[in-house]
Scaffold this active site. Structure first.
Site, PDB file in Angstrom:
ATOM      1  N   LYS A 182      -9.777  -2.478   1.328  1.00 45.22           N
ATOM      2  CA  LYS A 182      -9.452  -1.333   2.182  1.00 45.22           C
ATOM      3  C   LYS A 182     -10.247  -0.080   1.782  1.00 45.22           C
ATOM      4  CE  LYS A 182      -6.339  -3.773   4.285  1.00 45.22           C
ATOM      5  NZ  LYS A 182      -6.585  -4.236   5.654  1.00 45.22           N
TER       6      LYS A 182
ATOM      7  N   CYS B 266       0.637  -7.711  11.594  1.00 49.05           N
ATOM      8  CA  CYS B 266       0.882  -7.813  13.037  1.00 49.05           C
ATOM      9  C   CYS B 266       0.108  -8.961  13.669  1.00 49.05           C
ATOM     10  CB  CYS B 266       0.546  -6.501  13.730  1.00 49.05           C
ATOM     11  SG  CYS B 266       1.696  -5.183  13.281  1.00 49.05           S
TER      12      CYS B 266
ATOM     13  N   SER C 242      -1.531  -3.868   9.948  1.00 50.64           N
ATOM     14  CA  SER C 242      -1.174  -4.802   8.881  1.00 50.64           C
ATOM     15  C   SER C 242       0.119  -5.537   9.226  1.00 50.64           C
ATOM     16  CB  SER C 242      -0.999  -4.057   7.571  1.00 50.64           C
ATOM     17  OG  SER C 242      -2.167  -3.320   7.294  1.00 50.64           O
TER      18      SER C 242
ATOM     19  N   ARG D 258       2.131 -12.310  -0.717  1.00 49.92           N
ATOM     20  CA  ARG D 258       0.780 -12.608  -0.238  1.00 49.92           C
ATOM     21  C   ARG D 258       0.192 -13.838  -0.917  1.00 49.92           C
ATOM     22  NH1 ARG D 258      -1.680  -9.020   3.795  1.00 49.92           N
ATOM     23  NH2 ARG D 258      -0.077  -7.454   4.092  1.00 49.92           N
TER      24      ARG D 258
ATOM     25  N   ASP E 243      -9.474  -9.911   8.589  1.00 50.77           N
ATOM     26  CA  ASP E 243      -8.959  -8.561   8.306  1.00 50.77           C
ATOM     27  C   ASP E 243      -9.961  -7.440   8.565  1.00 50.77           C
ATOM     28  OD1 ASP E 243      -6.713  -6.969   7.388  1.00 50.77           O
ATOM     29  OD2 ASP E 243      -7.829  -6.603   5.547  1.00 50.77           O
TER      30      ASP E 243
ATOM     31  N   ARG F 109       0.841  -1.194   0.000  1.00 45.64           N
ATOM     32  CA  ARG F 109       0.000   0.000   0.000  1.00 45.64           C
ATOM     33  C   ARG F 109       0.883   1.253   0.000  1.00 45.64           C
ATOM     34  NH1 ARG F 109      -1.894   0.653   4.417  1.00 45.64           N
ATOM     35  NH2 ARG F 109      -1.359  -1.263   5.514  1.00 45.64           N
TER      36      ARG F 109
ATOM     37  N   HIS G  20     -10.761  -2.575  11.247  1.00 49.54           N
ATOM     38  CA  HIS G  20      -9.657  -3.395  10.738  1.00 49.54           C
ATOM     39  C   HIS G  20      -9.422  -4.541  11.727  1.00 49.54           C
ATOM     40  CE1 HIS G  20      -5.168  -3.397   9.236  1.00 49.54           C
ATOM     41  NE2 HIS G  20      -5.900  -4.288   8.605  1.00 49.54           N
TER      42      HIS G  20
ATOM     43  N   TYR H 218      -1.457  -3.618  -6.648  1.00 44.13           N
ATOM     44  CA  TYR H 218      -1.316  -4.263  -5.342  1.00 44.13           C
ATOM     45  C   TYR H 218      -2.668  -4.319  -4.600  1.00 44.13           C
ATOM     46  CZ  TYR H 218      -0.280  -5.258  -0.550  1.00 44.13           C
ATOM     47  OH  TYR H 218      -0.309  -5.834   0.697  1.00 44.13           O
TER      48      TYR H 218
END
Ligand code: GDP
Ligand code: PGA
Ligand code: MN
Ligand code: MN
Length: 585
Positions: A223, A267, A265, A383, A294, A82, A243, A214
């Site tokens: 998002k 974590c 993100s 990812r 998420d 991002r 989130h 991405y």
């Protein structure tokens, strides 16, 4: 009457909703694609997309014997995360976007980005992607349409959302009743970081994204819609778009407690959502069910509790660190029908990343022969994209249109010092303050330096579509007569010793922390007050994978570091004046 003929792209299949057809026409007139394809979300359509991408090199086939239906996409090396510095919230009033967002006036933003969109789809196909965020029949679900010129984005949207005919039918039905869908326009453009913007227009329910493929920049349902636009709508309508992962923790009595947890993100959300309890817990009947990893949308029900859905239908997970030891459920999930992005490959064509196992890959994420001198083999933000229901722990309640009732909200970040393994907020207002004060060390999920401590309230710093002061006030507003609010906790899996190693083993062992939370919810565990909140009693949390000294350290607040922490938090919160609600001053 003779109208001046204007060059028209080939006729589209269209919808029963004039507003949608008109918008597609307008976008096509601007972007000038060769073809228009309305996505139906079918298996056959997905197969065709994949075949096309294999033919032009957008996808590479992985070993189909070990990983059937799995493909690898290597992105542009400059397009791997991002881009927060290029992400804008374009409200009419600058202050409504808050100091937490980059802002541009809507007219200027449209003009800037439309210049990039002009003619950008020449030679390409324009895909119309109707999608639904949330179970298709859920009153909490919301729909959108993404227009994109990227087949990779379409294929990912099919895995990540309820995409295609059923979503279009809902959009048409709601459209007939005057209800708007979110309009997202996306083009990969030239993938030039200097010609890249992610623009949000919450007042118009619109998103425009140019120059990146991405996930977080290009899968607009995720998002951009489900967090930035939805958080704005949620505030107007009295709900929360967060989130957060959602998990169901089934105890030996067969009761399931639903827990939502917000970590920044990279974590630990996906890992916690798919946790497998240690053997001793499994023997007693404990089980974790994955509802989401998420994003969480929740609203008060008639019973006063918060009811939550996962608006997504897939996982866009971090590959590095995923292994049979850390996250066996994720590993099982991604054995088939998965799109990998920017991972390495073994000599027999299997996907590979750091932390998976001790094999040495043949090719790195850029397709070069692997050479440790070039850095990690897999990109640190590589990812996997995969359908949620492939996860062995996938919860059947993930499809429940009413959602699940939330018993606990957990905040947490990546803190090598100060913050203990777990503490409980004294009440809702204190919990909101704990969330607002959250800090975390930055990760590879966004471009920029990694490992830099920053404040990330509720893990929403990059995702809140409006002023954080208003957002905190909105959170506080849920504490009202009749509300049966969840308890709020804070965790930190990432505390380090002086030697730089993690003190707490994490992953499955985090079950021990979840058990303490459930005991607190049930009222069967005591707690000790401290300057930051309620801590477990000595001996309440132990782990065979952690020495007694390490457990003692990790459970304690670092008293020496606390004054500076508190000064930083106070400064951080002052930054949201004059909209900072008084309980947080
Ligand atoms: P998300 O982006 O928030 O969903 O985070 P992930 O669950 O994908 O995890 C991001 C990274 O943190 C991965 O490399 C994980 O292996 C690592 N991670 C996740 N949970 C833990 C934990 O409990 N302890 C440690 N040390 N690392 C973790
Ligand atoms: P994450 O999702 O939170 O799982 O890393 C992607 C992101 O936040 O960019
Ligand atoms: Mn995320
Ligand atoms: Mn994740």
């Amino acid at each position: 009457m003779n109208a001046v003929p204007r060059p028209q792209p080939p006729p589209a299949q269209g919808s029963r909703l004039a507003a949608l057809n008109d918008w597609v026409d307008q976008v096509a007139a601007l972007t000038k694609p060769d073809r228009i394809h309305w996505c139906d979300g079918s298996e056959a359509e997905y197969r065709d997309l994949v075949a096309g991408m294999l033919a032009d090199g957008t996808l590479v086939e992985l070993n189909q014997d070990t990983h059937p239906g799995c493909y690898l996409h290597r992105s542009d090396p400059q397009d791997v995360a991002r881009v927060e510095h290029l992400t804008f919230v374009c409200t009419r009033e600058r202050d409504d976007a808050g100091p937490n967002n980059h802002w541009m006036a809507p007219a200027q933003a449209h003009e800037t980005i439309d210049r990039l969109f002009d003619g950008c789809m020449r030679g390409r196909t324009l895909y119309v992607v109707p999608y639904c965020m949330g179970p298709i029949d859920s009153p909490l679900a919301r729909c959108g349409v993404e227009i994109t010129d990227s087949p990779y984005v379409v294929a990912n949207m099919r895995l990540m959302t309820r995409m295609g005919a059923a979503a279009l039918a809902r959009i048409e039905r709601e459209g007939a009743q005057g209800k708007a869908f979110v309009r997202g326009l996306h083009s990969t453009g030239e993938l030039d970081p200097d010609r890249r913007f992610i623009m949000h227009f919450p007042e118009e329910l619109a998103i425009k994204s140019y120059g990146s493929g991405y996930g977080g920049n290009a899968l607009l349902g995720k998002k951009c819609h489900a967090l930035r636009i939805a958080s704005w709508q949620a505030r107007q309508e009295g709900w929360l778009a967060e989130h957060m992962l959602i998990l169901g923790l089934e105890d030996p009595q067969g009761e399931t407690h639903y827990i939502a947890a917000a970590f920044p993100s990279a974590c630990g959300k996906t890992n916690l959502a798919m946790l497998i309890p240690p053997e001793g817990y499994r023997a007693l009947g404990w089980k974790v069910w994955t509802v989401g990893d998420d994003i969480c949308w929740m609203r008060p029900g008639t019973d006063g509790r918060l009811w939550a859905i996962n608006p997504e239908a897939g996982y866009f997970g971090v590959a590095p660190g995923t292994s049979a030891r850390t996250n066996p459920n994720a590993l099982a999930t991604i054995q088939r029908d998965t799109i990998y992005t920017n991972v390495a490959v073994t000599d027999d064509g299997q996907p590979w990343w750091e932390g998976l196992d001790d094999r040495v890959p043949a090719l790195d994420w850029q397709g070069r022969p692997y050479d440790p001198a070039n850095g990690p083999a897999a990109h640190p933000n590589s990812r996997f994209t995969v359908a949620a229901m492939q996860c062995p722990s996938w919860s059947p309640r993930a499809e429940d249109p009413q959602g699940v009732p939330i018993s606990a909200i957990v905040f947490g970040g990546r803190r090598s010092s100060v913050m203990p393994l777990v503490f409980e907020a004294r009440d809702w207002t204190h919990g909101v303050r704990v969330g607002a004060a959250m800090g975390s060390e930055t990760t590879a999920a966004a471009t920029g330096a990694v490992g830099v401590m920053r404040r990330d309230p509720m893990a929403m710093k990059p995702f809140c579509g409006y002023h954080f002061g208003d957002y905190f006030a909105h959170w506080l507003s849920f504490d009202r007569p009749g509300a049966k609010l969840p308890k709020i906790f804070h965790v930190n899996w990432f505390r380090k010793g002086d030697d730089g190693r993690f003190l707490w083993p994490g992953f499955g062992e985090n079950m021990r922390v979840l058990e303490w939370m459930v005991a607190r919810i049930r009222g069967t565990a005591a707690a000790v007050d401290s300057p930051i909140g309620l801590l477990p009693e000595a001996g309440a949390i132990v782990s065979p994978a952690c020495s007694r000294e390490d457990v003692e350290r990790v459970l304690q607040v670092d008293a020496a570091g606390l004054p500076q922490e508190q000064t930083e938090i106070a400064q951080h919160l002052q930054g949201f004046r004059p909209r900072l609600p008084s309980p947080l001053v």
